[in-house]
Scaffold this motif. Sequence first.
Motif, PDB file in Angstrom:
ATOM      1  N   VAL A 272       4.353   2.013   1.739  1.00  0.00           N
ATOM      2  CA  VAL A 272       5.287   2.968   1.154  1.00  0.00           C
ATOM      3  C   VAL A 272       4.710   4.360   1.387  1.00  0.00           C
ATOM      4  N   LEU A 273       5.435   5.177   2.118  1.00  0.00           N
ATOM      5  CA  LEU A 273       4.981   6.524   2.473  1.00  0.00           C
ATOM      6  C   LEU A 273       5.906   7.543   1.824  1.00  0.00           C
ATOM      7  N   SER A 274       5.333   8.460   1.094  1.00  0.00           N
ATOM      8  CA  SER A 274       6.121   9.452   0.360  1.00  0.00           C
ATOM      9  C   SER A 274       6.205  10.757   1.141  1.00  0.00           C
TER      10      SER A 274
ATOM     11  N   ILE B  42      -4.094   6.942  -2.905  1.00  0.00           N
ATOM     12  CA  ILE B  42      -3.639   5.606  -2.525  1.00  0.00           C
ATOM     13  C   ILE B  42      -3.459   4.764  -3.785  1.00  0.00           C
ATOM     14  N   SER B  43      -2.347   4.047  -3.854  1.00  0.00           N
ATOM     15  CA  SER B  43      -2.145   3.016  -4.871  1.00  0.00           C
ATOM     16  C   SER B  43      -1.728   1.738  -4.164  1.00  0.00           C
ATOM     17  N   TYR B  44      -1.871   0.603  -4.863  1.00  0.00           N
ATOM     18  CA  TYR B  44      -1.542  -0.663  -4.211  1.00  0.00           C
ATOM     19  C   TYR B  44      -1.204  -1.722  -5.246  1.00  0.00           C
TER      20      TYR B  44
ATOM     21  N   LEU C  92       0.844  -1.191   0.000  1.00  0.00           N
ATOM     22  CA  LEU C  92       0.000   0.000   0.000  1.00  0.00           C
ATOM     23  C   LEU C  92       0.880   1.242   0.000  1.00  0.00           C
ATOM     24  N   ALA C  93       0.595   2.180  -0.894  1.00  0.00           N
ATOM     25  CA  ALA C  93       1.317   3.452  -0.934  1.00  0.00           C
ATOM     26  C   ALA C  93       0.347   4.579  -0.622  1.00  0.00           C
TER      27      ALA C  93
ATOM     28  N   VAL D 123       4.542   2.807  -5.355  1.00  0.00           N
ATOM     29  CA  VAL D 123       4.444   1.350  -5.464  1.00  0.00           C
ATOM     30  C   VAL D 123       5.487   0.834  -6.449  1.00  0.00           C
ATOM     31  N   ALA D 124       5.657   1.542  -7.577  1.00  0.00           N
ATOM     32  CA  ALA D 124       6.671   1.130  -8.558  1.00  0.00           C
ATOM     33  C   ALA D 124       8.069   1.184  -7.943  1.00  0.00           C
ATOM     34  N   PHE D 125       8.318   2.190  -7.095  1.00  0.00           N
ATOM     35  CA  PHE D 125       9.593   2.265  -6.373  1.00  0.00           C
ATOM     36  C   PHE D 125       9.811   1.001  -5.552  1.00  0.00           C
ATOM     37  N   TYR D 126       8.779   0.558  -4.858  1.00  0.00           N
ATOM     38  CA  TYR D 126       8.882  -0.646  -4.029  1.00  0.00           C
ATOM     39  C   TYR D 126       9.160  -1.879  -4.894  1.00  0.00           C
TER      40      TYR D 126
END
Length: 580
Positions: free
Chosen positions: A149-151, A27-29, A16-17, A400-403
Amino acid sequence: MTEREPYAGTARKLVLAFDVGTTYSGISYSILDPGEPPVINDVTRFPATDRVGGNSKIPTIVYYDREGNPRSFGGEALQEATLELAEEEEWSLHVDDLDIPALPPFKNAIDILTDFLGYLFQCAKRYIEESHANGRDVWASFGDNIDFVLSHPNGWEGPQQAQIRRAAVRAGLVPDTPEGQARIRLVTEGEASLHYCLESRNAADGFRDDVGVMIIDAGGGTIDVTSYYMTSSESPPTLHEIAPAECRLQGSVFVTQRAGQHLREKLQGSRFGTEEDINLMKNEFDKTTKLRFSSPNDPSFIRFGTVRDRDLDYNIRSGQLKLPGNEVAALFEPSAEAIIAAVEDQREVATQPISHVFLVGGFGASDWLFARLRDHLEPLGLQFCRPDGHTNKAVAKGAVAFYLDHRVSARVAKFTYGTRCAVAFDRNDEEHLRRASSAIPRPSGRTVIPNAFSAILCKGIAVSETKEFRKDFIVECAERNTCDTIATEIVCYRGNSRNPRWADSEPAMFSNLCTVHADTSRVSRTLSPRRGFAGMQFYRQQFSIVLKFGLTELEAQISWVEDVSVHTSTVVFDHVVEAI
């Protein structure tokens, strides 16, 4: 688009971002199933999203009652029934904007973030349960196997990152354990936006080997600018940051603030110059006029009243104020100038030439801003574009892509990092002679000068995730047991000097990031006494300060040798630390 390998894990996992923005949040996931390539999805349905004109974001708003309990969030906080109840019961409204009302009693910024993260988590849970076949079973299948993932803006550092982690724990996202903390990843908005662009088909041609790219993430509060260079020497190709990331406080909320001030000055003397009417106009400007504005040659309108409301002396007809296009452009211009300045700073210090510039973020949807930047950038030979029309999704989806992809393998230090220490007095050094009155005698008989700064990692240095930066130091103690602990502060220097030597020469440019400390009690027992001044007995402990930039967070350690093996730890204590 990134073609991902099947997920190699053995159990289903959810990523979860959360992008908590200044004005809006999203939110994206991604659901990771063993043997299946990961796919990134967006939460596109929030409670009461019809009130904010979109389905992929919600306003960053929290209503608190008089006891400080959160009562309403996001789009729900803007519903008529909520507004009426809030007025009747005297709720406090927290908007993550420049017009922040006083916080409710006993509430601070971490409390606000805690409550909002908890709400976003519930929104994500509800969306997945309602949108996927057998959604409740799908959610139950994750258990605690959920990573977050927290920006955050490019300009945020260790103290702010620690507060984000603290809020995540308090929100119940993860337990406050090493295992729980490992489920939280932090990413800068600039790097998340880069990964978003890598996902975009429209931006794919800009990412080629030997090509520098710049990402401008224009959001509600901050403008984040980062530059990268792609290399195919690694498989798959990775990107290296080629300039220190920039963060400017000139997002879209500042345009709205300037509009409010402009309206107050413009309507002085008009019966519509009351604070109530100004606020109505300002809110309407923020929701519609600002978004529609595209050319200084065309007038803009702010509707705030009824057809009977008019004041021709002030260009008010039928309940709307007419503004010349050049006046509206002047409200945008400081933000555009800040972006251009950041772009030029990046180009000046970048270690590789930049050929492509991508504009993302909610403010990036402004046609005027895009045209203004294009007019500046294209004559410089830069290719400039917006990857697609959904720029407000950039950070959450990119997080999410970063993760999943982890495409950046090296980053550039934004500042110089080191520690305050003492250095041996040198009579041949003019600066030492000027500071002779502050000299400190040490047990060994040596004399040292305090307030020195020892740089460990210098601004502009490229840092890979596995590279360590270390420097050796010593402490001298008259008593053996005072060597049981060692500590020193990690200090950040934000000035322009390439070789800052003294922490008191530019005190405003030095700030403490954290204190690292070590329990060296076992090794202190093995220290042999030494003879110093006038036969005085003392003990000397040697250690190293180690800095690492794993992912996007600074990690600091103290390293020392104990029983021929190397140990690292953290503690807090006061010693005179000397560079060697």
